[in-house]
Design a protein around this motif. Structure first.
Motif, mmCIF file in Angstrom:
data_model
loop_
_atom_site.group_PDB
_atom_site.id
_atom_site.type_symbol
_atom_site.label_atom_id
_atom_site.label_comp_id
_atom_site.label_asym_id
_atom_site.label_seq_id
_atom_site.Cartn_x
_atom_site.Cartn_y
_atom_site.Cartn_z
ATOM 1 N N PRO A 217 0.704 -1.276 -0.133
ATOM 2 C CA PRO A 217 0.017 -0.015 0.043
ATOM 3 C C PRO A 217 0.899 1.212 -0.067
ATOM 4 C CG PRO A 217 -1.161 -1.585 1.533
ATOM 5 C CD PRO A 217 0.282 -2.127 1.125
ATOM 6 N N GLU A 218 1.881 1.200 0.805
ATOM 7 C CA GLU A 218 2.672 2.765 0.895
ATOM 8 C C GLU A 218 3.153 2.732 -0.454
ATOM 9 O OE1 GLU A 218 4.540 -0.110 3.398
ATOM 10 O OE2 GLU A 218 2.044 0.139 3.373
ATOM 11 N N LEU A 219 3.754 1.821 -1.303
ATOM 12 C CA LEU A 219 4.221 2.205 -2.562
ATOM 13 C C LEU A 219 3.190 2.510 -3.650
ATOM 14 C CD1 LEU A 219 7.179 -0.361 -3.084
ATOM 15 C CD2 LEU A 219 7.286 2.242 -3.420
ATOM 16 N N GLN A 220 2.158 1.938 -3.496
ATOM 17 C CA GLN A 220 1.294 2.297 -4.432
ATOM 18 C C GLN A 220 0.799 3.767 -4.224
ATOM 19 O OE1 GLN A 220 -2.642 0.110 -3.993
ATOM 20 N NE2 GLN A 220 -1.486 -1.918 -3.489
ATOM 21 N N ALA A 221 0.604 4.364 -2.997
ATOM 22 C CA ALA A 221 0.461 5.662 -2.916
ATOM 23 C C ALA A 221 1.755 6.417 -3.493
ATOM 24 C CB ALA A 221 0.294 6.236 -1.395
ATOM 25 N N LYS A 222 2.917 6.286 -3.397
ATOM 26 C CA LYS A 222 3.934 6.882 -3.968
ATOM 27 C C LYS A 222 3.835 6.883 -5.583
ATOM 28 C CE LYS A 222 7.147 6.974 -0.216
ATOM 29 N NZ LYS A 222 8.767 6.690 0.247
ATOM 30 N N LEU A 223 3.497 5.612 -6.057
ATOM 31 C CA LEU A 223 3.535 5.394 -7.256
ATOM 32 C C LEU A 223 2.281 6.353 -7.847
ATOM 33 C CD1 LEU A 223 5.059 3.836 -9.507
ATOM 34 C CD2 LEU A 223 2.956 2.160 -9.231
ATOM 35 N N LEU A 224 1.285 6.516 -7.250
ATOM 36 C CA LEU A 224 0.273 7.141 -7.718
ATOM 37 C C LEU A 224 0.619 8.587 -8.014
ATOM 38 C CD1 LEU A 224 -2.828 7.767 -8.451
ATOM 39 C CD2 LEU A 224 -3.248 7.950 -5.894
#
Length: 441
Positions: free
Chosen positions: A246-253
């Motif tokens: 989830p944390e990387l999903q936010a950064k990638l977004l």
């Protein structure tokens, strides 16, 4: 970290240069002149060569020419005497990427130039790999009607910069499709950079994507550019995107929205221009509904979704694909590709291929090893009872296993029945009886 070759006829200067670079974590080899440096270059590849120009036996200019001829991938930094601008200009014309004037006031400038040279080396290596991959790439399809919509969609979207989401079972060729999309686009001469989200540990994936500054975490002894930065101007392929935490999903977004990011431990905002292609073998909508995949990221990625059909739904592609895979496998081991017998072809056509193209490639690799250059027979493909078995078929019986073993033995000895009987540990008469029983001519 880089492999650096430092060349200078003054031992004190060599030690100073090597110490400065080793402090940044580089692997440094020292040579006292051009001849010794050439010997090192012929023994192993170096990312960067740092060389003085005035040396006995073989000077730096001659070493530069030989390096460009024998190790063109090596970046070269030359050291010139103070005020010797003409020599530096000549060296740059011959292919040196940077020059430094001696004596060096501080090692900081050397470290900076070496870092830039390493980044150029990595970028060029990516471009070379992209070109080689393009030359070695298998076609996406071989004319099966099920692939026509996929190929048409790829050609149409290639003309745009739209983000593409490739969906389908594991092994259906999603990375092949991504590379084809890159080759069809205006970015074809720029890097194609792929990151598999499932293949890297979580703690390394973020650094791999965004890069890091020196001291960002334990072990970060120098600045490192991430894969996103290296893909600038080209195509960035994010495979197994469903595995992002989830944390990387936010950064990638945020990167998708802003088209910029910061390296780990850094404050400088880095703008990038990449074509985004993501791939998954999982149902992202179901993951989104379950709360494990961000809805906003899904909608950013699924601008242009393309579904790749499994191999069992494109049977007209199986034999041409098997031939191409076998040709590539044979080239890798340095032998001629063996023919595939009619019986083996029927087995390939009837297979379930639940692992799709990847499973087919594995079966052919096993067959290539076992057939000893003879035609590939069913026995060579049936090593894995769960693999290329015809759809709906039951596991092999003892009689089937025996028949396949006899066929394989005959294939290995070019049909010599006496030799086959010896290999099988049975008498020649027994072999004839079994051949008659199984209806083998």
């Amino acid at each position: 970290m880089g492999r650096i070759l430092v060349v200078d006829d003054e031992a004190g200067v060599r030690a100073f240069l090597a110490g400065a670079l080793e402090a940044d974590g580089h692997q440094v080899t020292q040579a006292e002149d051009g001849e010794a440096a050439l010997a090192c270059l012929r023994q192993q590849a170096f990312h960067v060569l740092v060389t003085d120009l005035k040396m006995p036996r073989l000077d730096g200019m001659a070493l530069l020419r030989r390096t460009r001829a024998e190790r063109p991938e090596t970046e070269v930094i030359v050291l010139t005497a103070h005020g010797a601008v003409e020599s530096a200009v000549e060296a740059m014309k011959l292919g040196a990427c940077e020059y430094l004037q001696k004596p060096l006031a501080s090692p900081a400038e050397l470290r900076l130039l070496v870092q830039r040279a390493l980044e150029r080396h990595e970028l060029q290596a990516l471009r070379d790999r992209s070109r080689q991959d393009a030359e070695d790439a298998l076609p996406l399809g071989y004319g099966d009607a099920a692939m026509a919509p996929v190929e048409e969609a790829l050609r149409k979207v290639a003309r745009t910069n739209s983000t593409v989401l490739l969906c389908g079972e594991s092994g259906t060729g999603k990375e092949v499709a991504a590379r084809l999309l890159h080759r069809l686009s205006e970015r074809a001469e720029r890097p194609f950079v792929a990151v598999n989200c499932a293949a890297l540990p979580e703690q390394l994936l973020e650094s791999e994507l965004f890069g890091h500054e020196k001291g960002a975490f334990t072990g970060a002894v120098q600045r490192r550019r991430g894969r996103l930065e290296l893909a600038d101007g080209g195509t960035f392929f994010l495979d197994e995107v469903a595995e992002l935490r989830p944390e990387l999903q936010a950064k990638l977004l945020r990167v998708l929205q802003e088209r910029s990011f910061e390296r780990l431990g850094g404050t400088q905002t880095i703008a990038i221009d990449v074509r985004w292609v993501a791939a998954t073998n999982r149902d992202l909508r179901a993951l989104m509904d379950a709360g494990s995949f961000r809805a906003d990221l899904y909608h950013r990625l699924a601008v242009f979704p393309i579904e790749l059909p499994p191999l069992r739904e494109r049977r007209a592609d199986i034999l041409p694909l098997a031939t191409a895979l076998l040709r590539r496998l044979a080239r890798q081991v340095g032998c001629a590709p063996p023919p595939i017998s009619a019986a083996a072809q029927q087995l390939l056509l009837a297979g379930e291929w639940r692992g799709n193209v990847r499973e087919l490639a594995n079966a052919l690799e096993r067959a290539l090893i076992l057939c000893d250059g003879r035609p590939i027979e069913p026995a060579h493909l049936r090593l894995d009872a769960a693999g290329a078995r015809p759809a709906g078929a039951a596991p092999q019986s003892l009689a089937e296993l025996e028949r396949d073993a006899i066929l394989a033995a005959l294939s290995r000895v070019a049909g010599n029945r006496r030799a086959a009987a010896e290999q099988l540990g049975i008498g020649l008469r027994t072999l004839y009886e079994k051949l008659k029983r199984y209806g083998v001519e």
